[in-house]
Write a protein that holds these residues in place. Structure first.
Motif, PDB file in Angstrom:
ATOM      1  N   ASN A  25      -3.445  -2.628  -4.704  1.00 55.23           N
ATOM      2  CA  ASN A  25      -2.962  -1.775  -5.786  1.00 55.23           C
ATOM      3  C   ASN A  25      -2.371  -2.606  -6.921  1.00 55.23           C
ATOM      4  N   ARG A  26      -1.587  -3.621  -6.573  1.00 54.69           N
ATOM      5  CA  ARG A  26      -1.022  -4.486  -7.612  1.00 54.69           C
ATOM      6  C   ARG A  26      -2.120  -5.264  -8.322  1.00 54.69           C
ATOM      7  N   GLU A  28      -5.240  -4.339  -8.801  1.00 57.60           N
ATOM      8  CA  GLU A  28      -6.028  -3.502  -9.697  1.00 57.60           C
ATOM      9  C   GLU A  28      -5.255  -3.136 -10.969  1.00 57.60           C
ATOM     10  N   ASN A  29      -3.945  -3.288 -10.953  1.00 54.27           N
ATOM     11  CA  ASN A  29      -3.146  -3.058 -12.158  1.00 54.27           C
ATOM     12  C   ASN A  29      -2.870  -4.349 -12.929  1.00 54.27           C
ATOM     13  N   HIS A  30      -3.276  -5.472 -12.376  1.00 56.18           N
ATOM     14  CA  HIS A  30      -3.005  -6.784 -12.959  1.00 56.18           C
ATOM     15  C   HIS A  30      -3.481  -6.883 -14.408  1.00 56.18           C
ATOM     16  N   ARG A  32      -4.309  -4.532 -16.532  1.00 56.43           N
ATOM     17  CA  ARG A  32      -3.637  -3.564 -17.403  1.00 56.43           C
ATOM     18  C   ARG A  32      -2.261  -4.074 -17.824  1.00 56.43           C
ATOM     19  N   ILE A  33      -1.537  -4.666 -16.894  1.00 62.80           N
ATOM     20  CA  ILE A  33      -0.209  -5.219 -17.201  1.00 62.80           C
ATOM     21  C   ILE A  33      -0.342  -6.350 -18.206  1.00 62.80           C
ATOM     22  N   TYR A  48       7.564  -3.451  -8.037  1.00 60.78           N
ATOM     23  CA  TYR A  48       6.295  -4.174  -8.063  1.00 60.78           C
ATOM     24  C   TYR A  48       6.042  -4.880  -6.742  1.00 60.78           C
TER      25      TYR A  48
END
Length: 163
Positions: A25-26, A28-30, A32-33, A48
């Protein structure tokens, strides 16, 4: 849905699977962040990767703790972190119902608190601010803002230079 299936019955193999799912999950948001950071935005995240490290390792030996630490070795490191420190007994008073498996056990929740305290004292990659969670939400928010102000000013100055 998979996480909800695992959480009610956290056997050792399911806990490891949950750790992996949280790391995915982290990841896949990498992007975007980082896109927001590259655009000069302030990004605020709730726990986080720290929650996986602290909650996931509450009953594990050092070897498993290191495994979890490696899972998040790629993760973005924040400029600062806030530990809103509240004894587990007070946490139970404030939220007596609707707790997940990690929050139901008073003793385990206090262990999590101790692990967060230890992390805040030993983590050299992040500037930590320990806040007294026994105060009002307003007082805590005001203190968070006071600590964030220098970071926000620096971000604003950097963005103005790039215009």
């Amino acid at each position: 849905i998979l996480c909800e299936t695992i959480l009610p019955n956290p056997t050792p193999s399911r806990k490891r699977t949950l750790d992996l799912l949280m790391a995915v999950n982290r990841q896949e948001n990498h992007d975007r962040i980082f896109n927001h950071l590259d655009a000069g935005h302030c990004v605020i995240l709730n726990r986080y990767s720290y929650s996986n490290l602290v909650y996931g390792s509450q009953e594990d030996c050092d070897e498993k703790f290191m495994w979890r630490n490696q899972l998040d070795s790629y993760a973005w490191l924040p400029d600062c972190g806030f530990l809103i420190d509240l004894p587990a007994t007070e946490s139970f008073k404030r939220k007596p119902n609707n707790r997940d498996n990690y929050e139901k056990d008073l003793e385990a929740l206090e262990q999590v608190r101790v692990r967060y305290q230890g992390l805040a004292m030993t983590d050299k990659s992040t500037k930590w601010f320990a806040l007294d969670g026994n105060r009002t939400e307003y007082d805590i928010a005001f203190e968070v803002l006071a600590h964030l102000t220098p970071y926000l000013k620096a971000l604003q100055e950097r963005n103005q230079k790039n215009v």
